[in-house]
Design an enzyme around this catalytic site. Structure first.
Site, PDB file in Angstrom:
ATOM      1  N   HIS A 199       0.852  -1.205   0.000  1.00 28.81           N
ATOM      2  CA  HIS A 199       0.000   0.000   0.000  1.00 28.81           C
ATOM      3  C   HIS A 199       0.887   1.255   0.000  1.00 28.81           C
ATOM      4  O   HIS A 199       0.965   1.971   1.001  1.00 28.81           O
ATOM      5  CB  HIS A 199      -0.862  -0.091   1.266  1.00 28.81           C
ATOM      6  CG  HIS A 199      -1.950   0.921   1.418  1.00 28.81           C
ATOM      7  ND1 HIS A 199      -1.770   2.277   1.238  1.00 28.81           N
ATOM      8  CD2 HIS A 199      -3.241   0.761   1.769  1.00 28.81           C
ATOM      9  CE1 HIS A 199      -2.909   2.899   1.474  1.00 28.81           C
ATOM     10  NE2 HIS A 199      -3.818   1.992   1.801  1.00 28.81           N
TER      11      HIS A 199
ATOM     12  N   GLU B 280      -1.013   1.540  -5.149  1.00 30.20           N
ATOM     13  CA  GLU B 280      -0.820   0.312  -4.393  1.00 30.20           C
ATOM     14  C   GLU B 280      -0.845  -0.882  -5.346  1.00 30.20           C
ATOM     15  O   GLU B 280      -1.727  -0.966  -6.195  1.00 30.20           O
ATOM     16  CB  GLU B 280      -1.939   0.176  -3.353  1.00 30.20           C
ATOM     17  CG  GLU B 280      -2.160   1.453  -2.555  1.00 30.20           C
ATOM     18  CD  GLU B 280      -3.488   1.464  -1.798  1.00 30.20           C
ATOM     19  OE1 GLU B 280      -4.006   0.383  -1.462  1.00 30.20           O
ATOM     20  OE2 GLU B 280      -4.015   2.561  -1.556  1.00 30.20           O
TER      21      GLU B 280
HETATM   22  C1  BG6 Z   1      -6.933   2.358   0.615  1.00 32.28           C
HETATM   23  C2  BG6 Z   1      -8.402   2.089   0.525  1.00 32.28           C
HETATM   24  O1  BG6 Z   1      -6.235   1.284   0.092  1.00 32.28           O
HETATM   25  O2  BG6 Z   1      -6.566   2.535   1.979  1.00 32.28           O
HETATM   26  C3  BG6 Z   1      -9.154   3.266   1.140  1.00 32.28           C
HETATM   27  O3  BG6 Z   1      -8.761   1.895  -0.825  1.00 32.28           O
HETATM   28  C4  BG6 Z   1      -8.682   3.488   2.563  1.00 32.28           C
HETATM   29  O4  BG6 Z   1     -10.548   2.988   1.115  1.00 32.28           O
HETATM   30  C5  BG6 Z   1      -7.177   3.658   2.565  1.00 32.28           C
HETATM   31  O5  BG6 Z   1      -9.312   4.643   3.083  1.00 32.28           O
HETATM   32  C6  BG6 Z   1      -6.577   3.871   3.951  1.00 32.28           C
HETATM   33  O6  BG6 Z   1      -6.951   2.831   4.795  1.00 32.28           O
HETATM   34  P1  BG6 Z   1      -6.487   2.852   6.303  1.00 32.28           P
HETATM   35  O7  BG6 Z   1      -7.103   1.642   6.958  1.00 32.28           O
HETATM   36  O8  BG6 Z   1      -4.990   2.801   6.304  1.00 32.28           O
HETATM   37  O9  BG6 Z   1      -6.991   4.156   6.884  1.00 32.28           O
END
Ligand code: BG6
Length: 297
Positions: A165, A269
């Site tokens: 990510h 990502e």
């Molecule tokens: C992304 C998702 O990969 O991660 C989003 O597609 C999400 O929907 C984002 O808001 C952040 O997620 P987190 O759990 O790290 O706040």
């Protein structure tokens, strides 16, 4: 206590030091002839990668938490074994909340520094399936990440989602373009997962974006005129690309993210999520490999 390990003492080409990072979490600081990087054992989370002659490649929020039970906001969270929310369980899986084991530190043939991590088997979030996860982080001219999942069951398949990510540093979100996704299909999380077609030749970001591009294996590039930099996201063993920027309102709702920081970051990502999730046959393995590089634009 800090300890430094000189990997090649004769040429002093790369070093790794161990010590307390933010929040007293254990951090590895890596130096190579081309770059510096930081990796936390918490989440096997790469929080920093920077070539000596460039701004940081990875974005890290100044509001990030550094706590054992919380994910780090920025860098490269390792998402496994599921992506997104899941009932009572932690969003984006437990890998980013786990303390990983550093198995080896080695010097690659080209002088890059390689760190091999392993996800310990945890009872509390056990999936009921025997599997092993290894993560190889290679720091050199580029940052290469290899996430390998092995289904250790002799009988049962193992289904999972995995994603690196990655948060990138950009100079000005409104000025950049993303290429490599033209003509592909995506599921738009901001429209209840509606399936859409990417018609733009290059993608500009001017509002909140949260898209899962499916069946995408090509290299994605971020063209950043503000930092005069081209970022390349090259991958293998990955059919999903998620493009995410929280923009104004969501940034304000996120406790671990600055209100204005959306202007300086973009997540691209790489992984296998949603319809691209992986089903491993008994005894089979899968490796998701991502190589992040950059050059002047
Ligand atoms: C992304 C998702 O990969 O991660 C989003 O597609 C999400 O929907 C984002 O808001 C952040 O997620 P987190 O759990 O790290 O706040």
């Amino acid at each position: 206590m800090n300890t430094t390990h000189q990997i090649n003492p004769s040429e002093a080409s790369a070093s790794v030091s161990f010590g307390p990072g933010q929040g007293d979490l254990t951090r590895l600081d890596i130096r190579t002839p081309w770059s510096r990087a930081e990796v936390y054992l918490h989440g096997a989370h790469v929080t920093h990668f920077q070539k000596h002659d460039e701004p940081p490649l990875l974005f890290l929020s100044e509001a990030s938490r550094f706590e054992a039970r919380q994910p780090i906001r920025g860098g490269v969270p390792v998402i496994f074994p599921w992506f997104g929310p899941r009932q009572e369980l932690p969003t984006h899986g437990f890998a980013r909340l786990s303390e990983w084991v550093l198995d080896t530190v080695a010097l690659a043939s080209d002088g890059a520094c390689q760190l091999a991590f392993r996800l310990p088997r945890l009872q509390e979030w056990a999936t009921g399936r025997p599997y092993a996860v290894e993560y190889l982080v290679t720091v050199g001219r580029e940052l290469r990440l290899d996430l390998k999942v092995v289904n250790e069951s002799p009988r049962d398949p193992f289904e999972f989602e995995g994603c690196l990510h990655t948060y990138f540093t950009v100079g000005d979100i409104a000025a950049l373009r993303v290429t490599g996704l033209e003509g592909t299909r995506y599921l738009d999380s901001l429209a209840a997962g509606a399936e859409k077609q990417e018609s733009a030749a290059s993608i500009a970001i001017g509002a909140e974006v949260d898209r899962l591009y499916v069946g995408t294996e090509a290299e994605v590039q971020i063209l950043d005129p503000s930092l005069k930099r081209r970022i390349r996201v090259a991958k293998a063993g990955s059919r999903s690309t998620v493009v995410w920027n929280p923009w104004i309102a969501k940034s304000k709702r996120m406790p671990d993210f600055g209100d204005e920081e959306y202007q300086r970051m973009l997540c691209v990502e790489s992984g296998n999520v949603g319809p691209d999730r992986i089903e491993l046959a008994p005894g089979a393995s899968h490796t998701l490999s991502v190589t992040l590089s950059s050059e002047p634009l």
